[in-house]
Design an enzyme around this catalytic site. Structure first.
Site, PDB file in Angstrom:
ATOM      1  N   GLU A 308      59.412  39.856  26.116  1.00 36.23           N
ATOM      2  CA  GLU A 308      60.809  40.383  24.814  1.00 36.23           C
ATOM      3  C   GLU A 308      61.831  39.423  25.058  1.00 36.23           C
ATOM      4  OE1 GLU A 308      61.604  44.664  26.408  1.00 36.23           O
ATOM      5  OE2 GLU A 308      63.638  44.428  26.025  1.00 36.23           O
ATOM      6  N   GLU A 311      59.723  37.444  22.389  1.00 33.34           N
ATOM      7  CA  GLU A 311      60.044  38.124  21.471  1.00 33.34           C
ATOM      8  C   GLU A 311      61.228  37.967  20.968  1.00 33.34           C
ATOM      9  OE1 GLU A 311      59.144  42.113  21.295  1.00 33.34           O
ATOM     10  OE2 GLU A 311      59.254  42.443  19.446  1.00 33.34           O
ATOM     11  N   CYS A 335      61.623  49.494  27.385  1.00 29.26           N
ATOM     12  CA  CYS A 335      61.664  50.232  28.633  1.00 29.26           C
ATOM     13  C   CYS A 335      61.446  51.767  28.945  1.00 29.26           C
ATOM     14  CB  CYS A 335      62.342  49.462  29.641  1.00 29.26           C
ATOM     15  SG  CYS A 335      62.329  47.820  29.255  1.00 29.26           S
ATOM     16  N   SER A 355      61.349  46.772  20.351  1.00 29.87           N
ATOM     17  CA  SER A 355      60.219  45.534  20.885  1.00 29.87           C
ATOM     18  C   SER A 355      59.106  46.299  21.393  1.00 29.87           C
ATOM     19  CB  SER A 355      60.994  44.709  21.902  1.00 29.87           C
ATOM     20  OG  SER A 355      59.903  44.174  22.555  1.00 29.87           O
ATOM     21  N   LYS A 394      58.205  58.997  32.422  1.00 25.76           N
ATOM     22  CA  LYS A 394      56.732  58.090  32.287  1.00 25.76           C
ATOM     23  C   LYS A 394      55.527  58.399  32.565  1.00 25.76           C
ATOM     24  CE  LYS A 394      59.107  53.611  32.999  1.00 25.76           C
ATOM     25  NZ  LYS A 394      58.703  52.844  31.979  1.00 25.76           N
ATOM     26  N   GLU A 397      54.597  58.868  29.869  1.00 25.05           N
ATOM     27  CA  GLU A 397      54.462  57.558  28.894  1.00 25.05           C
ATOM     28  C   GLU A 397      52.499  56.852  29.207  1.00 25.05           C
ATOM     29  OE1 GLU A 397      56.182  54.189  30.307  1.00 25.05           O
ATOM     30  OE2 GLU A 397      56.300  53.066  28.985  1.00 25.05           O
ATOM     31  N   GLU A 402      47.374  55.827  23.637  1.00 22.54           N
ATOM     32  CA  GLU A 402      47.132  54.244  23.772  1.00 22.54           C
ATOM     33  C   GLU A 402      47.354  53.129  24.823  1.00 22.54           C
ATOM     34  OE1 GLU A 402      49.241  56.019  22.622  1.00 22.54           O
ATOM     35  OE2 GLU A 402      51.773  55.095  22.539  1.00 22.54           O
ATOM     36  N   CYS A 552      67.935  54.046  34.691  1.00 24.28           N
ATOM     37  CA  CYS A 552      66.596  54.357  35.557  1.00 24.28           C
ATOM     38  C   CYS A 552      67.258  55.465  36.385  1.00 24.28           C
ATOM     39  CB  CYS A 552      66.002  53.380  35.931  1.00 24.28           C
ATOM     40  SG  CYS A 552      65.487  52.703  34.330  1.00 24.28           S
TER      41      CYS A 552
END
Lengths: 625, 403, 157
Positions: A308, A311, A335, A355, A394, A397, A402, A552
């Site tokens: 990241e 990037e 994230c 990102s 999560k 996710e 993908e 988190c």
């Protein structure tokens, strides 16, 4: 956080209009009242509940929650106030005159008992078959008030189908007591707005738009509603049975990665005060349960920082040197899966600002089923990857279609802190008494930078430690590497670092003031996005957003209950652990370096890393068909 | 296809049904300073006619004293109490009283906007009321510098309800105006402090506002002479049920139920429900009681039952009403009313125990003190009073297992 | 729903929002107007209203489900609301109910197949002295007997 007036919520639920005096020593600043015959002084505008709490008088509550606006609907906190015909709810009543309060008169006790009896009469199911057994506010109240029978009966057939459509959140409205904490969480605290009360009178229930399954509406899976539900009406989608099956299957190689937040909170599930990390103990417990390898998510958190951070530097270069106007700046972190789904629904036209780096969880899955499989000579088809996360999103996710860049489902199961604690207990282990042990190699070491991902501002701090050093060749100019402007629970934090004496490769950044913003909770994310829309973020370079209040450590998979006080203690545990480590910068993690030497040989943001460690997003929009 | 209702107004009365010329009250009020209007109102002793009986002058004074940038006067025309229809008659036949009352309130408290919250069931009144407001604007009874009073601007708009009884509760009404579910608010804060859109708001019943122009015209002392010491003035009653001449009557406060039954031509009366479903059921032996705030307070609904009526059926109808019309937010009202209705059905089927029925009565008492708003606080009234007063009929006369 | 129908509805709602204002306090008025014209507030309409008032669709849905005169599901062109509260009940509401259900072949809470009528109960509508009473759309009919009630049905479009 939700304390300021929000035009979206009814005035009935807004905090009081009573102006609390700044100086309580001024005349009229404090009011003398009597609680249960005891004379006490309280600041003008204090609620009866607060006044009682200050004076060690316990008043039961259900619909009240410290993170949320008032509701005054469950009525369990009623007290007698002299001169008033009816009982008053302690949680809503502001003290503005010298009143006399009685919290335990026959009338009060009877009313409370009746309210509990009524709630129980419509609360389907039995405590022993409920995941909130022994951690249920309704159960606690029933015990407190000596309920030994169902005075007004007990519903024997469920009224609602359990909604299991969502990968993350399971809704069983048969256990709902209509305290509307979830509604206030969803609309007010998170500003997602997929839950509201529907219908009227006895038919009232909490529902989604047209009562559609949760998977079909704009739920972001943050699970904050679960954390605030007093009963078992909301829970996460629990995969622990499948995980047991995998563990028990000798052909399967089951690996687990553990994130820092669950480690800082799981002790609470074992009766330990918030604020203690059980990282080492957890490693031993997981091994004993039967996981073949226990890895540290912080390792891929470090990897995330490299990807990241690179990037970001690439984007800055394109924008500043190549004058490429298609490059989107600021770069937003990616994230938090709740945040990702939020932006996909609410701001789909801004996905290019995100990102492309995967979250640490997904990077781990991809690396495990490729690099690790290759190194350990295991067929990736036989590897089952489990992620211990503080998070319900999560689960969604890891089920995104993908997320299969390893050629397999990168992460098989997302497990919450609560579910992990349940598995540990089921295995007959008392976590706090376990010996400490280390993570397994090859991902054994991780930096403190990865660790602080758990708290809001952590990603930003970790990224700055690395980016600053890459660009200038020096450590960030903060004492002990603690970038304090990133820390704390303020809703939106802004700060900047000036880049000076840059190394040759980054001379184009010489003198640039790197501005960054940190926000947590999607209500604050909305504010940031509106700023972006208005063009107010033109001089900002990097934005960290976490969907959950506190980051988190306040995630939807964390132990219940939650409050700012509890979240603060968890944050302290995480920062203390960071400071105790030698290795505190992601780019110094030797195992990460090794990965780039042996596997991702073309370096960060290369084609291979793009294939494995980066992702793309879906424009979902808000329309519900 | 025309409406075929008539207003069934039964006789002239001392206040509301006496002569009044449009605009007179406003003229009188505007000639006085605001303090004097309040004084006149205070000396009249006028109390809220919706049922709760809060002194109107106090309510106005609290808002008048506020320095907020905006204030509102809201006319509560959401009469939904079973057996009430007086506001319909006032709005159809005496709109001048209601609207003049609102203008006077606007002047006194310093509001520029008045809102009539008209129940959805009365949508058929909307057009004629709008036309009436237009006429008032033409005659400078609304709009800018009303009746040439420099700086007094006031206008009235009408908003419709959509079929929710609970919106008659003033804070639920305000929530509804704000576009929310009609769920009553926590009080305090009260609407006089934090009302519509957060601004100080006076919410008055149609009848309360309609009394004001008369008080302005004839004085508070005149008003106080009518009725009793503690209940001044007159009351409109909506009378229905078993009688020859149901309709709207204006009576001075203090009238007894016996007197009332006489002039409506009720025979063989067993019981009278005063105050609608949320009121209390008065048995024959108590017919000498008075309608007054100090004895039986009422919003004006009177339902008469003769000897042939099954009181358990009546009670069931009331409880079904509350189960549907509860807003559903607070526990005692949402679940409590359901339990009471179940109890009624148990009695009907004969499958009950006295100890359970007593437990329900006990529950009713908790509902009266622990519910969030007047609806839940008063819904057990009928349950408690009917089961107490008609014990013999309900439990013993027909034996167990009726039907 | 066809695209041009959606566009027409969007336009209509935009006009309503313009008329009543973008504040949430206009919500009920907008819903009432849409309900009046379309006999229900479709899921598309609800989301359009939510979008224009900057509130969540579920909040619009929540408000609709609270008020008994607002509907998410299509209703008949004529909404027949028979009062079920005590005075009308004592005056013979049950007979009217029986006559209406027999005549239309549907129960209360249902809509006829041709979408012409919806039968509903309503709570006290303030016609207690002239019961039994019913509302058809915004018109009120009082002192009903079964024959009269059925004849009135024939008069509506």
């Amino acid at each position: 956080m939700a304390k300021e007036n929000n035009p979206r919520i009814p005035v009935s639920q807004q905090p009081f209009q009573v102006q609390k005096p700044e100086d309580t020593t001024a005349i009229g600043g404090t009011i003398s009242i009597e609680v249960n015959e005891k004379k006490v002084s309280v600041p003008f505008g204090t609620t009866i509940l607060e006044a009682c709490k200050e004076n060690q008088i316990h008043v039961p509550t259900l619909c009240h929650h410290p993170d949320l606006c008032v509701a005054g609907v469950c009525r369990i906190c009623v007290v007698e106030v002299d001169g008033m015909r009816t009982l008053q709810t302690a949680c809503t009543f502001p003290i503005t005159s010298p009143i006399k309060i009685h919290t335990s008169t026959p009338m009060v006790r009877k009313a409370r008992r009746h309210i509990i009896d009524l709630l129980l009469s419509e609360h389907y199911g039995e405590c022993y078959s409920c995941f909130r057994n022994e951690n249920c506010e309704l159960q606690t109240l029933a015990k407190e008030y000596g309920v030994d029978s169902y005075t007004f009966g007990h519903i024997t057939t469920p009224k609602f189908d359990v909604d299991r459509s969502s990968a993350s959140v399971v809704r069983d409205m048969n256990k709902c007591i209509l305290c509307k904490r979830c509604v206030r969480t969803c609309i007010d605290l998170q500003e997602v707005g997929c839950l509201e009360a529907l219908d009227r009178g006895h038919e009232t229930h909490v529902g989604t738009f047209l009562d559609k399954p949760l998977a079909e509406v704009i739920c972001i899976n943050c699970g904050q509603c679960i954390n605030r539900c007093p009963t078992g009406a909301l829970r996460a989608n629990d995969p622990s049975d499948q995980i047991w099956n995998a563990i028990d299957d000798p052909k399967k190689h089951v690996v687990i990665q553990t994130a820092p937040s669950p480690r800082a909170a799981i002790g609470e599930e074992f009766g330990i005060e918030p604020g203690h990390s059980f990282t080492g103990e957890l490693n031993s417990a997981l091994k004993r349960i039967g996981f073949d390898k226990v890895f540290d998510t912080n390792y891929t958190a470090d990897l995330t920082i490299i990807e990241e951070g690179t990037e970001l530097l690439n984007r800055l270069k394109k924008a500043l040197v190549d004058k490429d106007e298609s490059v989107k700046i600021p770069q937003f972190t990616s994230c938090s899966p709740g945040w990702i789904k939020f932006i996909e629904h609410f701001y789909p036209e801004y996905l290019d600002y995100l990102s492309t780096a995967k979250s640490p969880q997904q990077m781990f899955g991809a690396i495990t089923k490729t690099f690790y499989a290759q190194e350990a000579k295991i067929n990736p088809a036989d590897i089952v990857t489990v992620a211990l996360m503080p998070c319900s999103a999560k689960k969604f996710e890891c089920n995104r279609p993908e997320m299969d860049s390893s050629g397999f489902k990168d992460v098989d199961y997302g497990l919450t802190t609560r579910e992990m604690a349940k598995m540990i207990k089921e295995a007959g282990i008392f976590l706090p008494e376990m010996p400490k042990s280390h993570f397994d190699d090859p991902f054994g070491d991780a930096s403190g930078a990865g660790l602080i991902f758990g708290a809001t501002g952590g990603v930003m701090e970790a990224a700055l430690r690395t980016v600053y050093e890459l660009v200038t060749g020096r450590e960030v100019p903060f004492k002990n590497l603690n970038i304090t402007p990133c820390r704390g629970f303020e809703g939106i934090k802004q700060a900047s670092v000036k880049l000076e004496n840059c190394v040759d490769a980054y001379k184009f950044l010489e003198g640039v003031e790197v501005k960054f913003i940190v926000a947590h909770g999607t209500a604050n994310a909305t504010k940031v996005m509106e700023m972006l829309k208005k063009g107010e973020l033109n001089d900002v370079h990097f934005v960290e957003i976490m969907a959950c209040p506190g980051g988190c450590l306040g995630g939807g998979g964390q132990p219940i209950p939650t409050s700012e006080e509890i979240r603060t203690k968890r944050a302290q545990a995480i920062y203390a652990e960071d400071e105790s480590l030698e290795l505190r910068k992601s780019h110094e993690n030797p195992h990460v370096k090794l990965l780039y030497e042996k596997f991702l040989t073309e370096g960060p943001c290369s084609e291979k890393s793009h294939h494995l460690l980066h992702t793309h997003y879906t424009k979902r929009g808000k329309f519900i068909s | 296809m025309e409406n075929n209702l008539d207003n069934n107004k039964k006789r002239t009365g001392p206040v509301l049904f006496s002569k009044y010329t449009r605009g007179e009250g406003i003229k009188k009020a505007l000639a006085m300073p605001r303090e004097d209007v309040l004084f006149e109102l205070k000396s009249s002793g006028l109390k809220g006619r919706g049922g709760a009986g809060f002194p109107t002058s106090t309510k106005w004074m609290l808002v008048a004293a506020s320095t907020a940038s905006k204030k509102f006067i809201v006319c509560n025309a959401d009469e939904g109490e079973p057996g009430t229809f007086k506001d319909r008659v006032l709005l159809m036949e005496y709109p001048e009283l209601v609207f003049d009352g609102m203008v006077i309130a606007g002047y006194t408290i310093g509001a520029k906007t008045g809102i009539v919250y008209l129940r959805g069931e009365y949508e058929y009144l909307l057009l004629q009321l709008e036309e009436y407001l237009m006429k008032m604007r033409d005659d400078n009874l609304l709009g800018k510098n009303i009746l040439s009073k420099e700086g007094f601007d006031f206008d009235i708009s009408i908003r419709l309800g959509s079929g929710a009884y609970v919106c008659g509760e003033e804070t639920a009404l305000i929530e509804s105006l704000e576009g929310h579910r009609g769920e009553p608010r926590n009080r305090p804060p009260y609407p006089v402090n934090t009302g519509y859109l957060g601004f100080p708001t006076v919410v008055n019943n149609v009848e309360t506002l309609a009394s004001v122009p008369h008080i302005m015209q004839k004085g508070g002392d005149w008003f106080r002479l009518i009725g009793t010491d503690k209940s001044t003035g007159s009351k409109l009653l909506s009378i229905s049920g078993d009688c020859e001449k149901p309709g709207v009557y204006e009576i001075p406060w203090g009238t007894t139920i016996t007197e009332l039954l006489q002039f409506v031509g009720a025979q063989n009366t067993k019981a009278v429900q005063v105050g609608g479903a949320s009121g209390i059921c008065i048995p024959k032996r108590n017919f000498d009681r008075h309608l007054a705030y100090e004895d039986i307070a009422t919003g004006g609904s009177i339902i008469i039952f003769n000897e042939s009526r099954d009181m358990l059926h009546v009670l069931q109808n009331f409880m079904e009403f509350f189960v549907e019309e509860s807003c559903g937010q607070c526990t005692p009202c949402r679940i409590g009313n359901t339990k009471l209705l179940e109890g009624v059905k148990m009695i009907r089927s004969g499958e009950f125990t006295f100890s359970y029925i007593n437990a329900l009565k006990d529950l009713g008492k908790s509902m009266q003190v622990a519910s969030k708003c007047g609806l839940g606080q008063s819904s057990p009234n009928a349950f408690i009073s009917i089961l107490e007063n008609f014990k013999d009929e309900i439990f013993f006369h027909n034996g167990y297992g009726r039907k | 729903m066809l695209v041009y129908e959606k566009n027409a509805l969007s336009e209509e709602i935009e006009l309503l929002v313009e008329k009543y204002g973008v504040d949430r306090s206009s919500l009920l008025q907008i819903l009432q107007d849409v309900q009046r014209k379309h006999n229900h507030i479709s899921d598309f309409a609800q989301q359009e209203i939510a979008r224009l008032l900057s509130i969540h669709p579920v909040e619009v849905n929540s408000v609709i489900s609270f008020y008994s005169f607002l509907h998410s599901q299509p209703q008949g062109r004529n909404s027949i609301k028979l009062c079920q509260t005590i005075s009308c009940d004592m005056a013979g509401k049950q007979k009217i109910e029986d006559a209406l259900t027999r005549e239309l072949g549907i129960s209360f809470g249902e809509t006829t197949k041709d979408k012409k009528y919806t039968l509903e109960h309503t709570n006290c509508m303030g016609m207690c002295d002239q019961g039994p009473a019913m509302l058809i759309n915004d018109k009120v009919f009082t002192r009903l007997d079964p024959e009269k009630a059925v004849n009135i049905l024939k008069e509506v479009e």
